[in-house]
Scaffold this motif. Structure first.
Motif, PDB file in Angstrom:
ATOM      1  N   TYR A   1       2.266   3.335 -18.810  1.00 55.45           N
ATOM      2  CA  TYR A   1       0.924   3.026 -18.323  1.00 55.45           C
ATOM      3  C   TYR A   1       0.308   1.849 -19.075  1.00 55.45           C
ATOM      4  CZ  TYR A   1       1.456   7.627 -16.228  1.00 55.45           C
ATOM      5  OH  TYR A   1       1.931   8.711 -15.516  1.00 55.45           O
ATOM      6  N   LEU A   2       0.903   1.490 -20.198  1.00 53.96           N
ATOM      7  CA  LEU A   2       0.449   0.343 -20.992  1.00 53.96           C
ATOM      8  C   LEU A   2       1.253  -0.916 -20.699  1.00 53.96           C
ATOM      9  CD1 LEU A   2       0.203   2.272 -24.371  1.00 53.96           C
ATOM     10  CD2 LEU A   2      -1.752   1.481 -23.015  1.00 53.96           C
ATOM     11  N   ALA A   3       2.503  -0.742 -20.314  1.00 56.15           N
ATOM     12  CA  ALA A   3       3.404  -1.885 -20.142  1.00 56.15           C
ATOM     13  C   ALA A   3       3.672  -2.224 -18.681  1.00 56.15           C
ATOM     14  CB  ALA A   3       4.738  -1.604 -20.846  1.00 56.15           C
ATOM     15  N   MET A   4       3.176  -1.413 -17.745  1.00 54.86           N
ATOM     16  CA  MET A   4       3.414  -1.632 -16.324  1.00 54.86           C
ATOM     17  C   MET A   4       2.106  -1.395 -15.561  1.00 54.86           C
ATOM     18  SD  MET A   4       6.998   0.540 -16.097  1.00 54.86           S
ATOM     19  CE  MET A   4       7.526  -0.046 -14.490  1.00 54.86           C
ATOM     20  N   ASP A   5       2.045  -1.888 -14.323  1.00 56.28           N
ATOM     21  CA  ASP A   5       0.903  -1.596 -13.465  1.00 56.28           C
ATOM     22  C   ASP A   5       1.389  -1.374 -12.035  1.00 56.28           C
ATOM     23  OD1 ASP A   5       1.090  -4.119 -12.082  1.00 56.28           O
ATOM     24  OD2 ASP A   5      -0.057  -5.069 -13.681  1.00 56.28           O
ATOM     25  N   GLU A   6       0.437  -1.159 -11.119  1.00 52.71           N
ATOM     26  CA  GLU A   6       0.835  -0.787  -9.769  1.00 52.71           C
ATOM     27  C   GLU A   6       1.618  -1.885  -9.048  1.00 52.71           C
ATOM     28  OE1 GLU A   6      -2.789   0.235  -7.841  1.00 52.71           O
ATOM     29  OE2 GLU A   6      -3.447  -1.840  -7.576  1.00 52.71           O
ATOM     30  N   ASN A   7       1.500  -3.115  -9.505  1.00 47.41           N
ATOM     31  CA  ASN A   7       2.309  -4.183  -8.915  1.00 47.41           C
ATOM     32  C   ASN A   7       3.800  -3.948  -9.157  1.00 47.41           C
ATOM     33  OD1 ASN A   7       0.130  -5.697  -7.875  1.00 47.41           O
ATOM     34  ND2 ASN A   7      -0.270  -6.529  -9.906  1.00 47.41           N
ATOM     35  N   ASP A   8       4.106  -3.243 -10.254  1.00 47.22           N
ATOM     36  CA  ASP A   8       5.508  -2.909 -10.517  1.00 47.22           C
ATOM     37  C   ASP A   8       6.041  -1.914  -9.491  1.00 47.22           C
ATOM     38  OD1 ASP A   8       6.257  -4.394 -13.007  1.00 47.22           O
ATOM     39  OD2 ASP A   8       4.521  -3.323 -13.777  1.00 47.22           O
ATOM     40  N   LEU A   9       5.162  -1.114  -8.919  1.00 40.26           N
ATOM     41  CA  LEU A   9       5.590  -0.217  -7.847  1.00 40.26           C
ATOM     42  C   LEU A   9       6.028  -1.015  -6.621  1.00 40.26           C
ATOM     43  CD1 LEU A   9       3.010   2.686  -8.107  1.00 40.26           C
ATOM     44  CD2 LEU A   9       5.479   2.982  -7.946  1.00 40.26           C
ATOM     45  N   SER A  10       5.286  -2.080  -6.295  1.00 38.84           N
ATOM     46  CA  SER A  10       5.701  -2.926  -5.172  1.00 38.84           C
ATOM     47  C   SER A  10       7.011  -3.628  -5.470  1.00 38.84           C
ATOM     48  CB  SER A  10       4.605  -3.953  -4.869  1.00 38.84           C
ATOM     49  OG  SER A  10       3.477  -3.331  -4.309  1.00 38.84           O
TER      50      SER A  10
ATOM     51  N   LEU B   1      -0.252   9.308   4.253  1.00 38.76           N
ATOM     52  CA  LEU B   1       0.537   8.095   4.032  1.00 38.76           C
ATOM     53  C   LEU B   1       1.973   8.257   4.518  1.00 38.76           C
ATOM     54  CD1 LEU B   1      -0.838   7.118   0.515  1.00 38.76           C
ATOM     55  CD2 LEU B   1      -1.260   5.937   2.669  1.00 38.76           C
ATOM     56  N   ARG B   2       2.513   9.454   4.454  1.00 36.78           N
ATOM     57  CA  ARG B   2       3.863   9.694   4.975  1.00 36.78           C
ATOM     58  C   ARG B   2       3.942   9.363   6.470  1.00 36.78           C
ATOM     59  NH1 ARG B   2       8.094  12.737   2.900  1.00 36.78           N
ATOM     60  NH2 ARG B   2       7.811  13.687   0.841  1.00 36.78           N
ATOM     61  N   ALA B   3       2.861   9.568   7.158  1.00 38.94           N
ATOM     62  CA  ALA B   3       2.849   9.334   8.607  1.00 38.94           C
ATOM     63  C   ALA B   3       2.835   7.847   8.956  1.00 38.94           C
ATOM     64  CB  ALA B   3       1.631  10.011   9.223  1.00 38.94           C
ATOM     65  N   GLN B   4       2.581   7.006   7.955  1.00 41.84           N
ATOM     66  CA  GLN B   4       2.574   5.571   8.193  1.00 41.84           C
ATOM     67  C   GLN B   4       3.978   5.002   8.000  1.00 41.84           C
ATOM     68  OE1 GLN B   4      -0.436   3.797   5.711  1.00 41.84           O
ATOM     69  NE2 GLN B   4      -2.041   5.199   6.418  1.00 41.84           N
ATOM     70  N   ALA B   5       4.192   3.833   8.553  1.00 40.98           N
ATOM     71  CA  ALA B   5       5.527   3.231   8.488  1.00 40.98           C
ATOM     72  C   ALA B   5       5.821   2.613   7.131  1.00 40.98           C
ATOM     73  CB  ALA B   5       5.679   2.170   9.582  1.00 40.98           C
ATOM     74  N   SER B   6       4.787   2.166   6.434  1.00 41.20           N
ATOM     75  CA  SER B   6       4.995   1.440   5.181  1.00 41.20           C
ATOM     76  C   SER B   6       5.576   2.349   4.103  1.00 41.20           C
ATOM     77  CB  SER B   6       3.675   0.857   4.678  1.00 41.20           C
ATOM     78  OG  SER B   6       3.853   0.297   3.387  1.00 41.20           O
ATOM     79  N   ARG B   7       6.554   1.825   3.398  1.00 39.64           N
ATOM     80  CA  ARG B   7       7.086   2.494   2.224  1.00 39.64           C
ATOM     81  C   ARG B   7       7.052   1.556   1.015  1.00 39.64           C
ATOM     82  NH1 ARG B   7       6.076   6.319   4.692  1.00 39.64           N
ATOM     83  NH2 ARG B   7       7.330   8.208   5.051  1.00 39.64           N
ATOM     84  N   ASP B   8       6.098   0.622   1.028  1.00 34.78           N
ATOM     85  CA  ASP B   8       5.860  -0.183  -0.160  1.00 34.78           C
ATOM     86  C   ASP B   8       5.564   0.758  -1.314  1.00 34.78           C
ATOM     87  OD1 ASP B   8       4.124  -1.620  -2.197  1.00 34.78           O
ATOM     88  OD2 ASP B   8       4.602  -3.306  -0.885  1.00 34.78           O
ATOM     89  N   GLY B   9       6.143   0.444  -2.470  1.00 31.14           N
ATOM     90  CA  GLY B   9       5.992   1.330  -3.614  1.00 31.14           C
ATOM     91  C   GLY B   9       4.558   1.641  -3.978  1.00 31.14           C
ATOM     92  N   ILE B  10       3.665   0.719  -3.686  1.00 28.81           N
ATOM     93  CA  ILE B  10       2.270   0.929  -4.074  1.00 28.81           C
ATOM     94  C   ILE B  10       1.644   2.093  -3.317  1.00 28.81           C
ATOM     95  CG2 ILE B  10       1.017  -0.535  -2.429  1.00 28.81           C
ATOM     96  CD1 ILE B  10      -0.375  -1.756  -4.958  1.00 28.81           C
ATOM     97  N   GLN B  11       2.286   2.520  -2.221  1.00 30.38           N
ATOM     98  CA  GLN B  11       1.802   3.695  -1.497  1.00 30.38           C
ATOM     99  C   GLN B  11       1.807   4.935  -2.376  1.00 30.38           C
ATOM    100  OE1 GLN B  11       0.224   2.324   0.912  1.00 30.38           O
ATOM    101  NE2 GLN B  11       1.168   3.286   2.715  1.00 30.38           N
ATOM    102  N   HIS B  12       2.711   4.968  -3.333  1.00 23.48           N
ATOM    103  CA  HIS B  12       2.723   6.121  -4.239  1.00 23.48           C
ATOM    104  C   HIS B  12       1.430   6.175  -5.051  1.00 23.48           C
ATOM    105  CE1 HIS B  12       4.069   9.275  -6.841  1.00 23.48           C
ATOM    106  NE2 HIS B  12       3.951   8.515  -7.911  1.00 23.48           N
ATOM    107  N   ALA B  13       0.963   5.035  -5.552  1.00 23.48           N
ATOM    108  CA  ALA B  13      -0.304   5.009  -6.278  1.00 23.48           C
ATOM    109  C   ALA B  13      -1.465   5.393  -5.367  1.00 23.48           C
ATOM    110  CB  ALA B  13      -0.528   3.624  -6.879  1.00 23.48           C
ATOM    111  N   ARG B  14      -1.410   4.939  -4.109  1.00 18.98           N
ATOM    112  CA  ARG B  14      -2.479   5.253  -3.173  1.00 18.98           C
ATOM    113  C   ARG B  14      -2.509   6.753  -2.844  1.00 18.98           C
ATOM    114  NH1 ARG B  14      -3.456   1.110  -4.896  1.00 18.98           N
ATOM    115  NH2 ARG B  14      -3.521  -0.943  -3.889  1.00 18.98           N
ATOM    116  N   SER B  15      -1.366   7.395  -2.913  1.00 19.94           N
ATOM    117  CA  SER B  15      -1.295   8.824  -2.578  1.00 19.94           C
ATOM    118  C   SER B  15      -1.867   9.720  -3.674  1.00 19.94           C
ATOM    119  CB  SER B  15       0.161   9.230  -2.299  1.00 19.94           C
ATOM    120  OG  SER B  15       0.920   9.297  -3.500  1.00 19.94           O
ATOM    121  N   ARG B  16      -2.060   9.163  -4.857  1.00 23.63           N
ATOM    122  CA  ARG B  16      -2.543   9.969  -5.986  1.00 23.63           C
ATOM    123  C   ARG B  16      -3.704   9.215  -6.631  1.00 23.63           C
ATOM    124  NH1 ARG B  16       2.504  13.214  -6.302  1.00 23.63           N
ATOM    125  NH2 ARG B  16       1.795  14.537  -8.023  1.00 23.63           N
TER     126      ARG B  16
END
Length: 459
Positions: A277-286, A207-222
């Motif tokens: 993990y109860l009050a937030m979800d991956e959309n909060d990363l974006s 994912l680092r090699a891709q241009a996108s740095r949308d926060g949701i990439q962090h969830a995708r990386s793990r």
């Protein structure tokens, strides 16, 4: 009513009497009840007025046991420290924190001398009471485990993924097995950060090699398999060693299914999730980017809903903050290089009430079980966690009727930001008392001083 003593015993007036809606073990609520304190301990619980030198009028508000936050990182950020973390705890209604051993810059708590030095620091610096986790090295040094337990460590924490080669290293599987055998002999729990390093490193590199740095990439990386594979491995290791495993910061239902399966076949195991993990979800990363970055990452809304179901049905034992107080400057820049973790010790109790009790997802009995009773039981803090005769007089005056917007500027913790800033929240801590002494009072603008807290040794 349980744990009741007669009014006006032979010792004369109490030091303190508290008049309010008492939340007792098992979810029993005594409306307009009276709680009496003598010598820092709860001495009386009843429905009739109690003679005392001082009285706290909490009518119309809950009197809750002080919360126990079993997962905080007071020293992972060198600029934080015990005074800041425990100040936030007092203002948030948490009267005991259990601090993690991965102290920065390079001082992990993995020998008795280091633990004793930190205990001395607690006596000088802490506003609320503090218990301490210990850890161990990636190779050798396991003969330090028994002395650490004797010196007062309430458990041992390690990691299956490396963050820092000295402070927070990856522990290889054979060392985990051998360590668990040593830990089992102490009776203390073992906990580990559960993520598969190979999966995380390879996916992150892609994912680092891709241009996108949308926060949701962090969830995708793990991916969640990185968590559940490591969880299954740890459960098998603990089972083979006869150790008691406490699974920290579970983010998906599958982790708790694995714990349940092992528990039903005899493995000693418990599990926690964290407030974010109860009050937030991956959309909060974006939406928030690296400010919402934590490890393991925020998950999809379907997993958040599944965690709430696990809280309601008892699959999850406790809720913690995983307080990781990095300043905003370290939560900016490239997504993959930003610090992982969020401040949360001050918002734990109020946000769990707002997201859980106020919405009807859990009742007040489960609320106090998750934050107070069960942490005390899991970590041997037998004087904490309950409004009961003989326990420490740790209690919180909580107004559940207040609805407000959470503003970071109003928080006592000095970090200056919160992931929940701008949220409408239900409930507010009005005052916090530790062993019969006031350590926070919102109306008076009072927060206790460093040194009012003490080290708590597990029984």
């Amino acid at each position: 009513m349980t744990d009741r003593t007669p009014q006006g015993d032979a010792h004369g007036p109490l030091d303190l009497a508290v008049h309010g809606d008492l939340v007792l073990p098992g979810g029993e609520i005594v409306r307009d009840g009276w709680l009496g304190v003598r010598d820092g301990r709860i001495a009386s619980i009843g429905a009739e007025p109690l003679p005392a030198h001082d009285t706290v009028d909490a009518r119309g508000r809950w009197v809750l046991p002080g919360a126990i936050d079993a997962h905080v990182h007071a020293r992972s950020n060198p600029d934080e420290g015990l005074p800041a973390t425990t100040t936030g705890a007092a203002a948030g209604g948490t009267t005991t924190v259990i601090d993690m051993p991965f102290d920065a810059p390079d001082a992990p708590v993995r020998d008795a001398a280091t633990l004793r030095a930190k205990i001395d620091d607690v006596a000088r610096e802490a506003v609320v009471d503090v218990a301490l986790w210990a850890t161990f090295a990636p190779d050798g040094g396991l003969d330090a485990i028994a002395p650490l337990a004797e010196a007062g460590a309430c458990g041992f924490k390690a990691s299956t993924i490396g963050v820092d080669p000295v402070r927070f290293p990856r522990i290889p599987d054979h060392q985990l097995l051998w360590a668990c055998q040593e830990i089992a002999a102490t009776g203390r729990p073992f906990a580990a950060h559960q993520e598969n390093q190979e999966i995380v490193e390879a996916t992150t590199a892609r994912l680092r090699a891709q241009a996108s740095r949308d926060g949701i990439q962090h969830a995708r990386s793990r991916h969640q398999i990185a968590e559940t594979e490591a969880a299954a491995r740890l459960l098998e290791i603990a089972r083979a060693a006869g150790a008691r495993l406490h699974m920290v910061h579970g983010t998906v239902a599958r982790t708790f299914e694995l714990i349940h399966q092992h528990r039903t076949s005899g493995t000693q195991a418990s599990g926690e999730t964290c407030l974010h993990y109860l009050a937030m979800d991956e959309n909060d990363l974006s939406r928030m980017g690296a400010r919402a970055k934590c490890n393991p990452p925020l998950r999809a809304r379907s997993e958040v809903d599944a965690l709430w179901a696990g809280l309601a049905d008892g699959a999850i034992d406790i809720v913690t903050s995983d307080h990781s107080p990095y300043p905003e400057a370290r939560k900016s820049g490239d997504l993959f290089d930003a610090a992982a973790g969020m401040p949360g010790v001050e918002t734990l109790l109020t946000m769990l009430h707002s997201e859980g009790v106020a919405t009807g997802r859990i009742d007040v009995s489960r609320f106090t079980e998750l934050l107070c009773e069960r942490p005390a039981d899991l970590f041997g803090l037998t004087r904490k966690g309950r409004l009961a005769i003989g326990r420490d007089a740790d209690f919180v005056i909580f107004d559940g009727s207040v609805t407000r917007t959470l503003e970071a500027s109003e928080l006592a913790h000095p970090i200056g930001w919160s992931p929940f800033e701008g949220r409408e929240v239900a409930g507010r801590v009005e005052a916090t008392w530790l062993r019969g002494q006031r350590v926070f009072d919102r109306a008076a603008g009072f927060v206790g001083a460093p040194g009012s807290g003490a080290f708590v040794r597990p029984d």
